[in-house]
Scaffold this active site. Sequence first.
Site, short mmCIF file in Angstrom:
data_model
loop_
_atom_site.label_atom_id
_atom_site.label_comp_id
_atom_site.label_asym_id
_atom_site.label_seq_id
_atom_site.Cartn_x
_atom_site.Cartn_y
_atom_site.Cartn_z
N HIS A 165 0.84 -1.19 0.00
CA HIS A 165 0.00 0.00 0.00
C HIS A 165 0.88 1.24 0.00
O HIS A 165 2.09 1.14 0.20
CB HIS A 165 -0.88 0.03 1.27
CG HIS A 165 -0.05 0.19 2.51
ND1 HIS A 165 0.52 -0.88 3.16
CD2 HIS A 165 0.36 1.29 3.17
CE1 HIS A 165 1.24 -0.45 4.17
NE2 HIS A 165 1.16 0.87 4.22
N HIS A 201 5.73 6.55 -1.41
CA HIS A 201 6.43 5.31 -1.70
C HIS A 201 5.60 4.12 -1.24
O HIS A 201 4.69 4.27 -0.41
CB HIS A 201 7.79 5.28 -0.97
CG HIS A 201 7.64 5.19 0.52
ND1 HIS A 201 7.37 6.29 1.30
CD2 HIS A 201 7.69 4.14 1.37
CE1 HIS A 201 7.27 5.92 2.57
NE2 HIS A 201 7.46 4.62 2.63
P1 2AM Z 1 6.38 2.62 5.63
O1 2AM Z 1 5.63 1.91 4.57
O2 2AM Z 1 7.19 3.72 5.10
O3 2AM Z 1 7.08 1.70 6.56
C1 2AM Z 1 1.76 1.00 8.70
O4 2AM Z 1 2.72 0.78 9.66
C2 2AM Z 1 2.22 2.02 7.70
O5 2AM Z 1 2.43 3.26 8.36
C3 2AM Z 1 3.51 1.64 7.00
O6 2AM Z 1 3.30 1.68 5.62
C4 2AM Z 1 4.51 2.68 7.44
O7 2AM Z 1 5.25 3.31 6.48
C5 2AM Z 1 3.66 3.80 7.96
N1 2AM Z 1 4.36 4.51 9.03
C6 2AM Z 1 4.77 5.80 8.98
N2 2AM Z 1 5.35 6.16 10.13
C7 2AM Z 1 5.34 5.08 10.92
C8 2AM Z 1 5.81 4.82 12.23
N3 2AM Z 1 6.39 5.77 12.98
N4 2AM Z 1 5.65 3.59 12.72
C9 2AM Z 1 5.06 2.62 11.99
N5 2AM Z 1 4.58 2.80 10.75
C10 2AM Z 1 4.71 4.02 10.21
#
Ligand code: 2AM
Length: 190
Positions: free
Chosen positions: A43, A130
């Site tokens: 996603h 991304h």
């Molecule tokens: P990421 O894809 O860049 O890892 C669920 O965890 C989603 O929230 C993930 O897609 C993650 O991004 C995003 N996310 C952003 N900040 C986060 C954080 N501090 N901790 C966990 N997930 C985060």
Amino acid sequence: MMRLFFAVLLDEHTRGRVALVQEAMKRALAGQRISWVKQENLHLTLRFLGEQDEKGLRQAIEAGQTVARERQTFRFVVQGAGAFPDLRRARVLWVGVEEPVEPLYYLAHQLEKELRQRGFPPEDKPFRSHITLARIKEPPPAQVMQKLIESLPNEPLGSVEVRSFVLMQSVLNPNGSLYTPVQEFPLGAG
Ligand code: 2AM
């Protein structure tokens, strides 16, 4: 409490194409300690909210509804791959978004604004569109990463039509997070 985030989900075709890139990465990085995002979980995160209580959930839904009413359907193209924070210290492997990126940034920005108005603390990291493919415990050597990124085809993986975005719940468990849609926000429904 619920761990929540706003996301744009990918259509099945694009998810399949992205998963092929992920498979190529898996082969190139075999033997490294990497946790790969499952195909059904791929996603694009618009905004991570973290643990929220009932009130936080309600306000997140309100923010989502307000933003969705003001926005129309749009498209973006999934293309390109890279690593955060950079190839030398790769912690997150991703595929990116090519033109047009503005509608996604605008959507994330509008969500941020509506959330802040409802008392959510500001997001400290700038939004970078991304799709995360993997999280890496120990960064592989920079040359390995460089070679890997160069070997990937740099062609469009799919054109995603964004008709809605979704508030997702994330339940952490040892064999990967479980993501469940809490509410979908169709764009332009107002
Ligand atoms: P990421 O894809 O860049 O890892 C669920 O965890 C989603 O929230 C993930 O897609 C993650 O991004 C995003 N996310 C952003 N900040 C986060 C954080 N501090 N901790 C966990 N997930 C985060």
